[in-house]
Design a protein around this motif. Structure first.
Motif, mmCIF file in Angstrom:
data_model
loop_
_atom_site.group_PDB
_atom_site.id
_atom_site.type_symbol
_atom_site.label_atom_id
_atom_site.label_comp_id
_atom_site.label_asym_id
_atom_site.label_seq_id
_atom_site.Cartn_x
_atom_site.Cartn_y
_atom_site.Cartn_z
ATOM 1 N N UNK A 144 4.534 -7.884 5.513
ATOM 2 C CA UNK A 144 4.583 -7.289 6.849
ATOM 3 C C UNK A 144 4.722 -5.778 6.798
ATOM 4 N N UNK A 145 5.215 -5.235 5.682
ATOM 5 C CA UNK A 145 5.305 -3.783 5.546
ATOM 6 C C UNK A 145 5.344 -3.404 4.076
ATOM 7 N N UNK A 146 4.957 -2.165 3.805
ATOM 8 C CA UNK A 146 5.026 -1.605 2.456
ATOM 9 C C UNK A 146 6.237 -0.687 2.388
ATOM 10 N N UNK A 147 6.750 -0.477 1.199
ATOM 11 C CA UNK A 147 7.909 0.397 1.011
ATOM 12 C C UNK A 147 7.525 1.856 1.239
ATOM 13 N N UNK A 148 8.512 2.664 1.546
ATOM 14 C CA UNK A 148 8.295 4.104 1.712
ATOM 15 C C UNK A 148 7.560 4.634 0.481
ATOM 16 N N UNK A 149 6.734 5.660 0.689
ATOM 17 C CA UNK A 149 5.930 6.171 -0.413
ATOM 18 C C UNK A 149 5.720 7.678 -0.289
ATOM 19 N N UNK A 150 5.639 8.337 -1.440
ATOM 20 C CA UNK A 150 5.312 9.760 -1.473
ATOM 21 C C UNK A 150 3.799 9.951 -1.510
ATOM 22 N N UNK A 151 3.066 8.850 -1.555
ATOM 23 C CA UNK A 151 1.611 8.926 -1.518
ATOM 24 C C UNK A 151 0.984 7.702 -2.157
ATOM 25 N N UNK A 152 0.210 6.971 -1.387
ATOM 26 C CA UNK A 152 -0.544 5.830 -1.903
ATOM 27 C C UNK A 152 -1.956 5.925 -1.339
ATOM 28 N N UNK A 153 -2.945 5.573 -2.154
ATOM 29 C CA UNK A 153 -4.332 5.573 -1.723
ATOM 30 C C UNK A 153 -4.762 4.140 -1.455
ATOM 31 N N UNK A 154 -5.349 3.933 -0.286
ATOM 32 C CA UNK A 154 -5.773 2.600 0.144
ATOM 33 C C UNK A 154 -7.290 2.617 0.318
ATOM 34 N N UNK A 155 -8.006 1.741 -0.390
ATOM 35 C CA UNK A 155 -9.459 1.697 -0.226
ATOM 36 C C UNK A 155 -9.839 0.892 1.017
ATOM 37 N N UNK A 156 -10.987 1.211 1.602
ATOM 38 C CA UNK A 156 -11.501 0.485 2.755
ATOM 39 C C UNK A 156 -12.992 0.273 2.549
ATOM 40 N N UNK A 157 -13.429 -0.960 2.760
ATOM 41 C CA UNK A 157 -14.844 -1.308 2.635
ATOM 42 C C UNK A 157 -15.304 -1.977 3.916
ATOM 43 N N UNK A 158 -16.561 -1.719 4.284
ATOM 44 C CA UNK A 158 -17.139 -2.303 5.484
ATOM 45 C C UNK A 158 -18.276 -3.255 5.110
ATOM 46 N N UNK A 159 -18.415 -4.290 5.909
ATOM 47 C CA UNK A 159 -19.584 -5.173 5.859
ATOM 48 C C UNK A 159 -20.120 -5.240 7.283
ATOM 49 N N UNK A 160 -21.377 -4.838 7.467
ATOM 50 C CA UNK A 160 -22.001 -4.906 8.786
ATOM 51 C C UNK A 160 -22.984 -6.070 8.786
ATOM 52 N N UNK A 161 -22.998 -6.819 9.877
ATOM 53 C CA UNK A 161 -23.870 -7.983 10.005
ATOM 54 C C UNK A 161 -25.141 -7.596 10.762
#
Length: 183
Positions: A144-161
């Motif tokens: 439900x939540x991530x711990x506090x962070x000084x910096x994390x990179x989160x990838x995002x990918x899209x799929x279009x139909x």
């Protein structure tokens, strides 16, 4: 009878220790230091710690390359989206949802009313894929939540139909809300 200087000294000590109407209170002594070769004044610092967070995207627009007949044959096209950089001083989560219910279309055909559910997203290039039609948690994936962070990179990918009969030529755009919150 006491000498006048002793009388005043005794009276002053009495007020100091009893906290009489003219006695010194702790709040009044914040910057007073009377002592011999050394003395200490105690002060307090108060601060209300607010929730502070930052969400920075590597790009604000993701463009698909020109669609091919194989994209229509498979029914979709995958594309890497932005990288999200998060900083937060408390637990947080990032949610994602299309900002509108249909894609914005400009072209010569009648508007196809392409639904926002034709945009899927994932935190991995291989899926699993989730519809952007309703709000969902992008990060963290299994909590439900991530711990506090000084910096994390989160990838995002899209799929279009895409569909041969319901996706006429033209330009398609859909705004996406990425929201950083403290649960």
């Amino acid at each position: 009878m006491m000498a006048p200087s002793r009388l005043w000294a005794a009276f002053g000590l009495s007020l100091l220790f009893t906290g009489g109407p003219f006695g010194i209170r702790a709040a009044d002594a914040q910057s007073v230091c009377n002592g011999g070769s050394s003395c200490t004044v105690v002060v307090s610092l108060q601060l209300a710690r607010p929730y502070v967070a930052s969400l920075v995207l590597s790009q604000s627009v993701t463009s698909l390359p020109t669609l091919t007949s194989s994209d229509f044959a498979t029914g979709f096209r995958d594309q890497a989206g932005p990288q999200l950089r998060v900083k937060a001083n408390a637990p947080y989560r990032v949610t994602i949802q299309a900002a509108v219910s249909t894609w914005q279309y400009s072209g010569t055909a009648a508007p196809p009313s392409k639904p926002s559910s034709d945009l899927l997203w994932s935190g991995s290039a291989s899926g699993p894929w989730t519809s952007s039609a309703s709000s969902a948690t992008l990060w963290p994936l299994a909590a439900t939540s991530a711990a506090a962070t000084a910096g994390v990179t989160i990838p995002l990918f899209y799929r279009t139909l895409w569909n041969w009969t319901t996706s006429p030529p033209g330009a398609y755009t859909i705004p996406v809300n990425l929201t950083l919150t403290s649960p």
